[in-house]
Design an enzyme around this catalytic site. Structure first.
Site, PDB file in Angstrom:
ATOM      1  N   GLU A  49       0.797  -1.239   0.000  1.00 39.04           N
ATOM      2  CA  GLU A  49       0.000   0.000   0.000  1.00 39.04           C
ATOM      3  C   GLU A  49       0.828   1.288   0.000  1.00 39.04           C
ATOM      4  O   GLU A  49       0.580   2.195   0.794  1.00 39.04           O
ATOM      5  CB  GLU A  49      -0.972  -0.014   1.189  1.00 39.04           C
ATOM      6  CG  GLU A  49      -1.892  -1.219   1.179  1.00 39.04           C
ATOM      7  CD  GLU A  49      -2.801  -1.304   2.403  1.00 39.04           C
ATOM      8  OE1 GLU A  49      -2.704  -0.463   3.295  1.00 39.04           O
ATOM      9  OE2 GLU A  49      -3.621  -2.244   2.449  1.00 39.04           O
ATOM     10  N   GLU A  86      -5.889 -11.016  -1.183  1.00 41.08           N
ATOM     11  CA  GLU A  86      -6.709 -10.854   0.022  1.00 41.08           C
ATOM     12  C   GLU A  86      -8.199 -10.871  -0.343  1.00 41.08           C
ATOM     13  O   GLU A  86      -8.979 -10.024   0.081  1.00 41.08           O
ATOM     14  CB  GLU A  86      -6.347  -9.535   0.738  1.00 41.08           C
ATOM     15  CG  GLU A  86      -4.868  -9.420   1.065  1.00 41.08           C
ATOM     16  CD  GLU A  86      -4.490  -8.154   1.838  1.00 41.08           C
ATOM     17  OE1 GLU A  86      -5.380  -7.466   2.366  1.00 41.08           O
ATOM     18  OE2 GLU A  86      -3.276  -7.862   1.912  1.00 41.08           O
TER      19      GLU A  86
HETATM   20  C1  GLA Z   1      -4.821  -4.772   4.418  1.00 42.03           C
HETATM   21  C2  GLA Z   1      -3.535  -5.464   4.749  1.00 42.03           C
HETATM   22  C3  GLA Z   1      -3.793  -6.739   5.447  1.00 42.03           C
HETATM   23  C4  GLA Z   1      -4.864  -6.635   6.483  1.00 42.03           C
HETATM   24  C5  GLA Z   1      -6.082  -6.101   5.896  1.00 42.03           C
HETATM   25  C6  GLA Z   1      -7.141  -6.186   6.958  1.00 42.03           C
HETATM   26  O1  GLA Z   1      -5.432  -5.280   3.320  1.00 42.03           O
HETATM   27  O2  GLA Z   1      -2.742  -5.729   3.638  1.00 42.03           O
HETATM   28  O3  GLA Z   1      -2.644  -7.155   6.067  1.00 42.03           O
HETATM   29  O4  GLA Z   1      -4.471  -5.803   7.545  1.00 42.03           O
HETATM   30  O5  GLA Z   1      -5.770  -4.808   5.429  1.00 42.03           O
HETATM   31  O6  GLA Z   1      -7.185  -7.472   7.525  1.00 42.03           O
END
Ligand code: GLA
Length: 380
Positions: free
Chosen positions: A166, A272
Protein backbone atom coordinates in the site's frame (compact mmCIF):
# COMPACT_ATOMS: atom_id res chain seq x y z
CA UNK A 1 -18.71 -63.70 28.32
CA UNK A 2 -16.71 -66.96 27.74
CA UNK A 3 -13.20 -66.90 26.37
CA UNK A 4 -14.16 -67.76 22.85
CA UNK A 5 -16.80 -65.11 22.54
CA UNK A 6 -14.53 -62.59 24.28
CA UNK A 7 -11.85 -63.37 21.62
CA UNK A 8 -14.40 -62.98 18.86
CA UNK A 9 -15.53 -59.70 20.39
CA UNK A 10 -12.00 -58.46 20.68
CA UNK A 11 -11.21 -59.48 17.11
CA UNK A 12 -14.44 -57.88 16.05
CA UNK A 13 -13.62 -54.61 17.75
CA UNK A 14 -10.04 -54.68 16.37
CA UNK A 15 -11.44 -55.26 12.90
CA UNK A 16 -14.00 -52.55 13.46
CA UNK A 17 -11.32 -50.14 14.64
CA UNK A 18 -9.20 -50.99 11.61
CA UNK A 19 -12.23 -50.49 9.39
CA UNK A 20 -13.00 -47.17 11.08
CA UNK A 21 -9.40 -46.16 10.50
CA UNK A 22 -9.55 -47.15 6.87
CA UNK A 23 -12.78 -45.24 6.50
CA UNK A 24 -11.28 -42.18 8.16
CA UNK A 25 -8.32 -42.41 5.79
CA UNK A 26 -10.64 -42.84 2.83
CA UNK A 27 -12.63 -39.78 3.89
CA UNK A 28 -9.43 -37.87 4.41
CA UNK A 29 -8.18 -38.91 0.98
CA UNK A 30 -11.49 -38.08 -0.69
CA UNK A 31 -11.44 -34.69 1.02
CA UNK A 32 -7.85 -34.21 -0.09
CA UNK A 33 -8.92 -34.78 -3.64
CA UNK A 34 -11.84 -32.44 -3.52
CA UNK A 35 -10.19 -29.49 -1.78
CA UNK A 36 -10.10 -26.30 -3.84
CA UNK A 37 -6.32 -26.66 -4.01
CA UNK A 38 -6.72 -29.92 -5.91
CA UNK A 39 -9.53 -28.80 -8.15
CA UNK A 40 -7.49 -25.76 -9.23
CA UNK A 41 -4.10 -27.45 -9.21
CA UNK A 42 -3.54 -26.92 -12.94
CA UNK A 43 -4.60 -23.28 -12.78
CA UNK A 44 -3.15 -21.48 -9.77
CA UNK A 45 -2.49 -21.86 -6.06
CA UNK A 46 -5.51 -21.36 -3.80
CA UNK A 47 -4.59 -19.83 -0.47
CA UNK A 48 -5.98 -18.43 2.73
CA UNK A 49 -4.82 -16.08 5.49
CA UNK A 50 -4.13 -17.52 8.95
CA UNK A 51 -5.11 -15.41 11.94
CA UNK A 52 -3.17 -14.95 15.16
CA UNK A 53 -6.09 -16.48 16.99
CA UNK A 54 -5.79 -19.72 14.98
CA UNK A 55 -2.06 -19.86 15.69
CA UNK A 56 -2.18 -18.86 19.36
CA UNK A 57 -5.02 -21.25 20.23
CA UNK A 58 -3.84 -23.99 17.90
CA UNK A 59 -7.31 -24.30 16.39
CA UNK A 60 -7.09 -27.88 15.10
CA UNK A 61 -10.47 -27.97 13.44
CA UNK A 62 -9.72 -24.88 11.38
CA UNK A 63 -6.17 -26.03 10.64
CA UNK A 64 -7.48 -29.36 9.34
CA UNK A 65 -9.93 -27.54 7.08
CA UNK A 66 -7.19 -25.21 5.83
CA UNK A 67 -4.86 -28.13 5.11
CA UNK A 68 -7.59 -29.86 3.11
CA UNK A 69 -8.60 -26.85 1.02
CA UNK A 70 -5.54 -24.68 0.47
CA UNK A 71 -1.98 -25.03 -0.79
CA UNK A 72 -0.78 -21.56 0.15
CA UNK A 73 -1.01 -19.57 3.38
CA UNK A 74 -0.47 -15.90 4.19
CA UNK A 75 0.26 -14.48 7.62
CA UNK A 76 -2.79 -12.29 8.31
CA UNK A 77 -1.01 -10.41 11.08
CA UNK A 78 1.82 -12.36 12.71
CA UNK A 79 4.57 -11.17 10.35
CA UNK A 80 3.68 -7.50 10.29
CA UNK A 81 6.44 -5.32 11.67
CA UNK A 82 4.62 -4.29 14.85
CA UNK A 83 4.18 -7.97 15.68
CA UNK A 84 7.61 -9.39 14.94
CA UNK A 85 9.51 -6.37 16.21
CA UNK A 86 7.19 -4.57 18.66
CA UNK A 87 9.98 -2.17 19.54
CA UNK A 88 13.49 -1.57 18.23
CA UNK A 89 15.61 -4.70 18.60
CA UNK A 90 12.93 -6.68 20.46
CA UNK A 91 11.86 -9.65 18.35
CA UNK A 92 8.80 -11.86 18.85
CA UNK A 93 8.88 -14.95 16.71
CA UNK A 94 6.50 -17.36 18.33
CA UNK A 95 3.41 -16.93 16.14
CA UNK A 96 5.40 -16.41 12.95
CA UNK A 97 7.35 -19.60 13.68
CA UNK A 98 4.11 -21.53 14.22
CA UNK A 99 2.69 -20.10 11.01
CA UNK A 100 5.73 -21.17 9.00
CA UNK A 101 5.85 -24.62 10.65
CA UNK A 102 2.21 -25.24 9.69
CA UNK A 103 2.94 -24.33 6.07
CA UNK A 104 6.00 -26.58 5.97
CA UNK A 105 4.12 -29.52 7.54
CA UNK A 106 1.48 -29.25 4.85
CA UNK A 107 3.80 -28.57 1.96
CA UNK A 108 2.25 -25.18 1.22
CA UNK A 109 3.59 -22.10 -0.57
CA UNK A 110 4.10 -19.73 2.33
CA UNK A 111 3.58 -15.99 1.89
CA UNK A 112 5.35 -13.55 4.22
CA UNK A 113 3.19 -10.43 4.69
CA UNK A 114 4.34 -7.63 4.87
CA UNK A 115 7.85 -6.22 5.23
CA UNK A 116 7.18 -2.51 4.67
CA UNK A 117 3.76 -0.95 5.32
CA UNK A 118 2.52 2.32 6.83
CA UNK A 119 0.15 0.57 9.26
CA UNK A 120 0.90 -1.81 12.13
CA UNK A 121 4.42 -0.38 12.42
CA UNK A 122 6.01 -0.44 15.92
CA UNK A 123 5.18 2.81 17.70
CA UNK A 124 8.86 3.70 18.19
CA UNK A 125 9.91 2.86 14.63
CA UNK A 126 10.19 6.46 13.43
CA UNK A 127 11.53 7.90 16.71
CA UNK A 128 14.62 7.93 18.90
CA UNK A 129 14.37 6.94 22.58
CA UNK A 130 13.96 10.61 23.50
CA UNK A 131 10.94 10.76 21.11
CA UNK A 132 12.73 12.97 18.58
CA UNK A 133 12.11 11.89 14.97
CA UNK A 134 14.79 9.85 13.22
CA UNK A 135 16.39 11.05 9.99
CA UNK A 136 16.43 9.42 6.57
CA UNK A 137 19.68 7.49 7.12
CA UNK A 138 18.43 6.03 10.38
CA UNK A 139 15.13 5.02 8.80
CA UNK A 140 16.94 3.27 5.95
CA UNK A 141 19.16 1.52 8.49
CA UNK A 142 16.16 0.35 10.53
CA UNK A 143 14.40 -0.85 7.40
CA UNK A 144 17.50 -2.80 6.39
CA UNK A 145 17.79 -4.46 9.80
CA UNK A 146 14.11 -5.35 9.78
CA UNK A 147 14.05 -6.83 6.27
CA UNK A 148 17.33 -8.72 6.65
CA UNK A 149 16.38 -10.20 10.01
CA UNK A 150 12.89 -11.36 9.01
CA UNK A 151 13.69 -12.61 5.51
CA UNK A 152 16.86 -14.32 6.66
CA UNK A 153 15.06 -16.21 9.42
CA UNK A 154 12.60 -17.79 6.98
CA UNK A 155 14.78 -17.84 3.86
CA UNK A 156 14.40 -21.58 3.31
CA UNK A 157 10.67 -21.77 3.98
CA UNK A 158 8.99 -18.60 2.73
CA UNK A 159 8.90 -18.51 -1.07
CA UNK A 160 6.83 -15.38 -1.56
CA UNK A 161 7.13 -11.99 0.18
CA UNK A 162 4.76 -9.03 0.11
CA UNK A 163 7.73 -6.69 0.25
CA UNK A 164 5.88 -3.37 0.16
CA UNK A 165 2.21 -2.95 0.99
CA UNK A 166 0.00 0.00 0.00
CA UNK A 167 2.61 2.61 -0.95
CA UNK A 168 0.46 4.14 -3.69
CA UNK A 169 -2.44 6.52 -3.17
CA UNK A 170 -5.65 6.56 -5.18
CA UNK A 171 -4.93 8.65 -8.30
CA UNK A 172 -2.25 10.70 -6.58
CA UNK A 173 1.00 8.78 -7.04
CA UNK A 174 3.05 7.76 -4.02
CA UNK A 175 1.23 7.73 -0.69
CA UNK A 176 2.59 10.45 1.58
CA UNK A 177 3.05 8.01 4.45
CA UNK A 178 5.60 8.26 7.27
CA UNK A 179 7.92 6.17 5.12
CA UNK A 180 7.69 8.70 2.31
CA UNK A 181 7.80 11.75 4.54
CA UNK A 182 10.73 10.58 6.65
CA UNK A 183 12.84 9.52 3.67
CA UNK A 184 11.76 12.45 1.50
CA UNK A 185 11.03 10.26 -1.52
CA UNK A 186 9.81 6.85 -2.63
CA UNK A 187 13.22 5.29 -3.01
CA UNK A 188 12.61 3.32 0.20
CA UNK A 189 10.31 1.13 -1.97
CA UNK A 190 12.99 0.04 -4.42
CA UNK A 191 15.53 -0.28 -1.61
CA UNK A 192 13.13 -2.66 0.19
CA UNK A 193 12.92 -4.89 -2.88
CA UNK A 194 16.69 -4.89 -3.26
CA UNK A 195 17.20 -5.82 0.40
CA UNK A 196 14.64 -8.63 0.27
CA UNK A 197 16.27 -9.97 -2.88
CA UNK A 198 19.73 -9.86 -1.33
CA UNK A 199 18.47 -11.74 1.73
CA UNK A 200 16.57 -14.38 -0.28
CA UNK A 201 17.71 -14.41 -3.90
CA UNK A 202 15.25 -17.16 -4.89
CA UNK A 203 12.16 -15.59 -3.33
CA UNK A 204 9.29 -14.21 -5.41
CA UNK A 205 8.86 -10.55 -4.47
CA UNK A 206 5.53 -8.73 -4.63
CA UNK A 207 4.18 -5.20 -4.53
CA UNK A 208 0.74 -5.48 -2.83
CA UNK A 209 -2.11 -2.94 -2.68
CA UNK A 210 -5.89 -2.49 -2.61
CA UNK A 211 -8.12 -0.98 -5.31
CA UNK A 212 -5.68 -2.19 -7.91
CA UNK A 213 -8.45 -1.99 -10.52
CA UNK A 214 -8.44 1.81 -10.13
CA UNK A 215 -7.16 3.27 -13.46
CA UNK A 216 -5.18 6.01 -11.69
CA UNK A 217 -3.38 3.53 -9.48
CA UNK A 218 -2.90 1.14 -12.39
CA UNK A 219 -1.33 3.75 -14.68
CA UNK A 220 0.97 4.97 -11.94
CA UNK A 221 2.13 1.45 -10.98
CA UNK A 222 2.73 0.56 -14.63
CA UNK A 223 5.06 3.56 -14.93
CA UNK A 224 6.87 2.49 -11.76
CA UNK A 225 7.23 -1.09 -13.03
CA UNK A 226 8.70 0.11 -16.33
CA UNK A 227 11.18 2.27 -14.49
CA UNK A 228 12.12 -0.57 -12.13
CA UNK A 229 12.59 -2.93 -15.03
CA UNK A 230 14.92 -0.49 -16.77
CA UNK A 231 16.97 -0.14 -13.60
CA UNK A 232 16.95 -3.83 -12.66
CA UNK A 233 14.99 -3.52 -9.39
CA UNK A 234 14.04 -7.09 -8.37
CA UNK A 235 10.23 -7.26 -8.39
CA UNK A 236 8.35 -10.28 -9.69
CA UNK A 237 4.68 -9.95 -8.95
CA UNK A 238 1.78 -7.64 -8.26
CA UNK A 239 -0.60 -8.41 -5.43
CA UNK A 240 -4.14 -7.26 -6.13
CA UNK A 241 -5.66 -7.41 -2.66
CA UNK A 242 -9.19 -7.92 -4.07
CA UNK A 243 -11.31 -6.74 -1.15
CA UNK A 244 -14.41 -6.60 -3.34
CA UNK A 245 -18.13 -6.16 -2.84
CA UNK A 246 -21.19 -7.53 -4.61
CA UNK A 247 -21.17 -4.78 -7.20
CA UNK A 248 -17.76 -3.16 -6.96
CA UNK A 249 -15.36 -2.96 -8.57
CA UNK A 250 -16.33 -3.16 -12.21
CA UNK A 251 -14.71 -6.42 -13.30
CA UNK A 252 -13.77 -4.88 -16.64
CA UNK A 253 -11.40 -2.55 -14.79
CA UNK A 254 -10.16 -5.44 -12.65
CA UNK A 255 -9.42 -7.39 -15.82
CA UNK A 256 -7.63 -4.43 -17.45
CA UNK A 257 -5.35 -4.33 -14.40
CA UNK A 258 -4.57 -8.06 -14.59
CA UNK A 259 -3.63 -7.55 -18.23
CA UNK A 260 -1.67 -4.34 -17.64
CA UNK A 261 0.50 -5.67 -14.80
CA UNK A 262 1.08 -8.96 -16.63
CA UNK A 263 2.13 -7.02 -19.73
CA UNK A 264 4.93 -5.52 -17.63
CA UNK A 265 6.21 -9.03 -16.91
CA UNK A 266 4.56 -9.35 -13.49
CA UNK A 267 2.91 -12.51 -12.18
CA UNK A 268 -0.53 -11.76 -10.75
CA UNK A 269 -1.53 -12.72 -7.21
CA UNK A 270 -4.99 -11.99 -5.84
CA UNK A 271 -3.81 -11.72 -2.29
CA UNK A 272 -6.71 -10.85 0.02
CA UNK A 273 -9.95 -11.87 -1.70
CA UNK A 274 -13.33 -11.66 -0.01
CA UNK A 275 -16.78 -10.38 -1.04
CA UNK A 276 -18.41 -7.89 1.31
CA UNK A 277 -22.21 -8.34 1.24
CA UNK A 278 -23.15 -5.44 3.53
CA UNK A 279 -24.31 -1.96 2.50
CA UNK A 280 -21.44 0.30 1.50
CA UNK A 281 -20.92 2.99 4.16
CA UNK A 282 -20.37 6.50 2.77
CA UNK A 283 -19.19 5.16 -0.60
CA UNK A 284 -16.17 3.64 1.13
CA UNK A 285 -14.73 0.76 -0.89
CA UNK A 286 -11.01 0.87 -0.07
CA UNK A 287 -9.05 -1.06 2.55
CA UNK A 288 -7.18 1.64 4.46
CA UNK A 289 -7.44 0.05 7.90
CA UNK A 290 -7.53 3.31 9.83
CA UNK A 291 -10.85 4.28 8.16
CA UNK A 292 -13.88 3.77 10.35
CA UNK A 293 -17.53 4.81 10.36
CA UNK A 294 -20.18 4.87 13.02
CA UNK A 295 -22.37 1.77 13.48
CA UNK A 296 -26.07 1.83 12.65
CA UNK A 297 -28.58 -1.03 12.36
CA UNK A 298 -29.25 0.08 8.83
CA UNK A 299 -25.66 -0.76 7.95
CA UNK A 300 -26.00 -4.18 9.61
CA UNK A 301 -29.09 -5.69 7.99
CA UNK A 302 -28.38 -9.44 8.44
CA UNK A 303 -27.35 -10.05 12.06
CA UNK A 304 -29.25 -13.37 12.15
CA UNK A 305 -28.25 -14.89 8.84
CA UNK A 306 -27.96 -14.10 5.16
CA UNK A 307 -31.28 -14.21 3.25
CA UNK A 308 -31.45 -16.60 0.28
CA UNK A 309 -31.41 -13.86 -2.37
CA UNK A 310 -28.23 -12.37 -0.89
CA UNK A 311 -26.64 -15.81 -0.62
CA UNK A 312 -27.32 -16.20 -4.32
CA UNK A 313 -25.75 -12.83 -5.11
CA UNK A 314 -22.67 -13.78 -3.11
CA UNK A 315 -22.43 -17.08 -5.01
CA UNK A 316 -22.84 -15.35 -8.38
CA UNK A 317 -20.14 -12.82 -7.51
CA UNK A 318 -17.66 -15.52 -6.54
CA UNK A 319 -18.46 -17.40 -9.74
CA UNK A 320 -17.84 -14.37 -11.94
CA UNK A 321 -14.59 -13.64 -10.14
CA UNK A 322 -13.32 -17.21 -10.49
CA UNK A 323 -14.41 -17.30 -14.15
CA UNK A 324 -12.27 -14.23 -14.68
CA UNK A 325 -9.35 -15.82 -12.81
CA UNK A 326 -9.64 -18.95 -14.94
CA UNK A 327 -9.73 -16.88 -18.11
CA UNK A 328 -6.37 -15.39 -17.06
CA UNK A 329 -4.89 -18.49 -15.48
CA UNK A 330 -1.76 -18.08 -17.64
CA UNK A 331 -1.00 -14.80 -15.83
CA UNK A 332 -2.18 -15.70 -12.32
CA UNK A 333 -0.04 -17.56 -9.80
CA UNK A 334 -2.33 -17.50 -6.80
CA UNK A 335 -5.78 -16.64 -5.47
CA UNK A 336 -5.75 -16.17 -1.69
CA UNK A 337 -8.90 -15.70 0.38
CA UNK A 338 -8.53 -13.25 3.28
CA UNK A 339 -9.57 -15.80 5.87
CA UNK A 340 -11.36 -19.12 5.77
CA UNK A 341 -14.74 -18.72 7.55
CA UNK A 342 -17.08 -15.76 8.03
CA UNK A 343 -16.63 -15.62 11.79
CA UNK A 344 -12.95 -14.71 11.51
CA UNK A 345 -13.19 -12.08 8.78
CA UNK A 346 -11.94 -8.54 9.47
CA UNK A 347 -14.97 -7.45 7.42
CA UNK A 348 -17.18 -7.93 10.50
CA UNK A 349 -15.47 -4.82 11.83
CA UNK A 350 -14.35 -2.84 8.81
CA UNK A 351 -15.07 -0.12 7.95
CA UNK A 352 -17.92 -0.21 10.47
CA UNK A 353 -17.41 -2.01 13.78
CA UNK A 354 -19.76 -4.68 15.15
CA UNK A 355 -21.47 -5.85 11.96
CA UNK A 356 -22.24 -9.41 10.85
CA UNK A 357 -20.72 -10.02 7.44
CA UNK A 358 -20.64 -13.12 5.22
CA UNK A 359 -17.70 -12.54 2.85
CA UNK A 360 -15.92 -15.93 2.71
CA UNK A 361 -16.51 -19.43 1.35
CA UNK A 362 -17.16 -21.15 4.70
CA UNK A 363 -19.81 -20.12 7.24
CA UNK A 364 -19.36 -19.50 10.96
CA UNK A 365 -19.63 -23.25 11.64
CA UNK A 366 -16.86 -23.83 9.10
CA UNK A 367 -19.32 -25.47 6.73
CA UNK A 368 -18.97 -24.81 3.00
CA UNK A 369 -21.43 -22.25 1.65
CA UNK A 370 -23.22 -22.37 -1.73
CA UNK A 371 -20.47 -20.06 -3.03
CA UNK A 372 -17.89 -22.71 -2.14
CA UNK A 373 -19.73 -25.41 -4.09
CA UNK A 374 -20.21 -23.10 -7.06
CA UNK A 375 -16.49 -22.23 -7.14
CA UNK A 376 -15.64 -25.95 -6.83
CA UNK A 377 -18.17 -26.86 -9.54
CA UNK A 378 -16.41 -24.62 -12.05
CA UNK A 379 -13.67 -27.28 -12.01
CA UNK A 380 -15.74 -30.48 -11.73
C1 GLA B 1 -4.82 -4.77 4.42
C2 GLA B 1 -3.54 -5.46 4.75
C3 GLA B 1 -3.79 -6.74 5.45
C4 GLA B 1 -4.86 -6.63 6.48
C5 GLA B 1 -6.08 -6.10 5.90
C6 GLA B 1 -7.14 -6.19 6.96
O1 GLA B 1 -5.43 -5.28 3.32
O2 GLA B 1 -2.74 -5.73 3.64
O3 GLA B 1 -2.64 -7.15 6.07
O4 GLA B 1 -4.47 -5.80 7.55
O5 GLA B 1 -5.77 -4.81 5.43
O6 GLA B 1 -7.19 -7.47 7.52
Amino acid sequence: MNNLSRRKFLMGSAALAAFANLKACAIHKAADKTGLKDLYKDDFLVGTAISNDTLANDNQRLKTLIAREFNSITAENCMKSALVQPSQGQWEWELADRFVAFGVENDMDIVGHALVWHSQVPSDFFFHDDASPIDREELMRRMETHIRTVVDRYRDQVKIWDVVNEAIDEDKGWRKSDWYNFTGSADYVEKAFQLAHDAAPDAHLIYNDYNMHNPGKRDFLVEVLRDYKKRGIPIHGVGMQSHVGLDYPDLKEFEKSIEAYAAEGMRIHCTELEVDVLPVAWEHTGAEISDSFEYSDELNPYPDGLPADMQQRLTDRYVEMFELFLKHRDKIDRITLWGTHDGESWKNNFPVGGRTNYPLLFDRNMEPKPAYFAVADLKR
